[in-house]
Design an enzyme around this catalytic site. Structure first.
Site, short mmCIF file in Angstrom:
data_model
loop_
_atom_site.label_atom_id
_atom_site.label_comp_id
_atom_site.label_asym_id
_atom_site.label_seq_id
_atom_site.Cartn_x
_atom_site.Cartn_y
_atom_site.Cartn_z
N LEU A 2 0.84 -1.19 0.00
CA LEU A 2 0.00 0.00 0.00
C LEU A 2 0.88 1.24 0.00
O LEU A 2 1.78 1.38 0.81
CB LEU A 2 -0.89 0.00 1.25
CG LEU A 2 -1.77 1.22 1.46
CD1 LEU A 2 -2.82 1.31 0.36
CD2 LEU A 2 -2.42 1.17 2.83
N LEU A 14 5.20 9.12 2.66
CA LEU A 14 4.87 7.80 2.14
C LEU A 14 4.55 6.84 3.29
O LEU A 14 5.37 6.69 4.20
CB LEU A 14 6.03 7.24 1.31
CG LEU A 14 6.55 8.12 0.17
CD1 LEU A 14 7.68 7.39 -0.55
CD2 LEU A 14 5.43 8.47 -0.79
N GLU A 15 3.38 6.21 3.22
CA GLU A 15 3.02 5.19 4.20
C GLU A 15 3.05 3.85 3.46
O GLU A 15 2.18 3.60 2.62
CB GLU A 15 1.64 5.45 4.78
CG GLU A 15 1.15 4.40 5.77
CD GLU A 15 2.05 4.30 7.00
OE1 GLU A 15 2.69 5.29 7.35
OE2 GLU A 15 2.10 3.22 7.59
N LEU A 16 4.06 3.03 3.72
CA LEU A 16 4.27 1.80 2.97
C LEU A 16 3.78 0.58 3.74
O LEU A 16 3.66 0.60 4.96
CB LEU A 16 5.75 1.66 2.62
CG LEU A 16 6.35 2.86 1.89
CD1 LEU A 16 7.83 2.61 1.62
CD2 LEU A 16 5.61 3.13 0.60
N CYS A 49 0.43 -1.11 9.66
CA CYS A 49 1.52 -1.40 8.74
C CYS A 49 2.62 -2.20 9.43
O CYS A 49 3.43 -2.86 8.77
CB CYS A 49 2.07 -0.12 8.14
SG CYS A 49 2.55 1.12 9.35
#
Length: 219
Positions: A2, A14-16, A49
């Protein structure tokens, strides 16, 4: 994986995604490791996450660990409910899309030879509720194990050594969070060293989630 991008005056955040592993060495404090696994796997209903998605357990502890973790899951099963109710420990997943992802992932895991050690069902009630699920007997490099699903599903893998566990930890595309339980300092330093975990967050004797610090990347 995501990827969300927020942009304000040339700044990007950025949220990975994450496919975070918790390694249980043969000398681990089992009680502490089980508590950490429970929180890491089902906290925020498996939708963080940094949720624990893989548990890599030394073969000498594997059977005991799976049995004990299933027992802990059973204790919280009756406390799944609305997130604002005082008795609730596990709330709903976000939407029907998560439900479909949950079902499809479990079906794929079973097709590949995985065994549902606990859970695996959608809960029949108003809202989006599923049973926290433990899956065993899959290969460490199975496609479904390498893919993040935003639902409370964890794969428990059996390993022969810390070196092998580190290799499995590092073989996924996502490199967000990781953790090891060990009482052996040499193994701990191996975990945090240059040949250890390649994740941005590397923990010792605690869970994979709960210590995230948000930061911005200038673009």
């Amino acid at each position: 994986m995501l990827v969300l991008r927020f942009k304000t005056f040339q700044q990007s955040y950025l949220e990975l995604g994450g496919n975070n592993a918790l390694v249980i060495n043969e000398d681990a404090n089992l009680k502490m490791a089980l508590d950490a696994a429970l929180f890491g796997c089902i906290g925020t209903t498996g939708q963080r996450c940094t949720t624990t998605r893989r548990i890599i357990v030394h073969e000498r502890l594997y059977d005991t660990f799976v049995q004990e973790l299933c027992g802990k899951y059973k204790q919280v099963l009756s406390r799944i409910g609305h997130q604002l109710e005082a008795n609730t420990l596990v709330g709903p997943v976000h939407a029907q899309q998560n439900i479909e992802g949950f079902k499809n992932t479990i079906a794929e895991a079973v097709k590949l030879g995985g065994k549902i050690a606990f859970g695996g069902k959608v809960i029949s009630r108003e809202g989006f509720f599923v049973e926290p699920t433990i899956i065993t007997d899959l290969a460490h490099d199975a496609a479904v194990v390498h893919r993040e699903t935003l639902a409370p599903i964890v794969y428990v893998l059996k390993t022969k050594s810390v070196e092998e566990a580190i290799q499995w930890n590092n073989e996924v595309e996502q490199g967000l969070s990781s953790a090891i339980f060990t009482e052996n300092m040499s193994q701990a330093f191996k975990w945090i060293g240059a040949q250890g975990s390649d994740c941005g967050i590397v923990n010792i004797n605690t869970t994979t989630n709960g210590a995230e610090i948000g930061g911005s990347i200038w673009w």
